[in-house]
Design a protein around this motif. Structure first.
Motif, short mmCIF file in Angstrom:
data_model
loop_
_atom_site.label_atom_id
_atom_site.label_comp_id
_atom_site.label_asym_id
_atom_site.label_seq_id
_atom_site.Cartn_x
_atom_site.Cartn_y
_atom_site.Cartn_z
N ARG A 1 44.58 34.75 47.71
CA ARG A 1 45.19 35.91 47.05
C ARG A 1 44.71 36.04 45.60
O ARG A 1 44.45 37.14 45.12
CB ARG A 1 46.71 35.83 47.11
N VAL A 2 44.59 34.93 44.91
CA VAL A 2 44.10 34.97 43.52
C VAL A 2 42.66 35.45 43.49
O VAL A 2 42.29 36.31 42.67
CB VAL A 2 44.25 33.59 42.84
N ALA A 3 41.84 34.92 44.38
CA ALA A 3 40.43 35.34 44.44
C ALA A 3 40.33 36.83 44.75
O ALA A 3 39.53 37.55 44.14
CB ALA A 3 39.67 34.52 45.47
N ALA A 4 41.14 37.30 45.67
CA ALA A 4 41.13 38.72 46.02
C ALA A 4 41.55 39.58 44.84
O ALA A 4 40.97 40.65 44.60
CB ALA A 4 42.05 38.98 47.22
N ALA A 5 42.53 39.13 44.07
CA ALA A 5 42.98 39.88 42.90
C ALA A 5 41.88 39.95 41.84
O ALA A 5 41.67 40.99 41.22
CB ALA A 5 44.24 39.24 42.32
N GLY B 1 37.50 47.34 40.30
CA GLY B 1 38.13 48.46 39.62
C GLY B 1 37.40 48.84 38.34
O GLY B 1 37.21 50.02 38.05
N VAL B 2 36.96 47.84 37.59
CA VAL B 2 36.23 48.11 36.35
C VAL B 2 34.91 48.81 36.66
O VAL B 2 34.55 49.81 36.02
CB VAL B 2 35.99 46.79 35.57
N ILE B 3 34.18 48.30 37.65
CA ILE B 3 32.88 48.89 38.01
C ILE B 3 33.05 50.32 38.51
O ILE B 3 32.36 51.24 38.06
CB ILE B 3 32.19 48.02 39.08
N VAL B 4 33.98 50.52 39.44
CA VAL B 4 34.19 51.85 40.01
C VAL B 4 34.66 52.82 38.95
O VAL B 4 34.17 53.96 38.87
CB VAL B 4 35.16 51.78 41.21
N ARG B 5 35.59 52.43 38.11
CA ARG B 5 36.08 53.33 37.06
C ARG B 5 34.95 53.74 36.12
O ARG B 5 34.82 54.91 35.76
CB ARG B 5 37.21 52.69 36.26
#
Length: 87
Positions: free
Chosen positions: A7-11, A18-22
């Motif tokens: 879960r941590v790795a997925a986060a 999110g940074v790349i897409v934004r």
């Protein structure tokens, strides 16, 4: 413990994605608005008020969101295919 690490790795991955897409979508949105603005008065929106133009552009938002979703899915499929050698 493994589930927590997963879960941590997925986060972390989601945050990076999110940074790349934004960043890319910010550039695309800015370019599209500049493109639409440069064409105002040359047919589209010639007689419209600024409020009418804003409403017209806002009406395009759902179509733009769907286009981004579809194109992103296609590009992910292409990139994964290149990575894995799949057609």
């Amino acid at each position: 413990m493994l589930a927590l690490r997963t879960r941590v790795a997925a986060a972390v991955i989601a945050a990076a994605a999110g940074v790349i897409v934004r960043r890319r979508l910010t550039q695309a949105a800015d370019e599209l608005v500049r493109t639409f603005a440069s064409r105002l008065g040359a047919g589209f929106g010639q007689q419209a008020t600024p409020q009418e133009l804003e409403r017209a552009l806002e009406a395009l938002r759902p179509l733009g969101a769907e286009a981004v979703r579809l194109i992103f899915a296609q590009e992910m499929q292409r990139a994964i295919g290149e990575l894995t050698g799949a057609p």
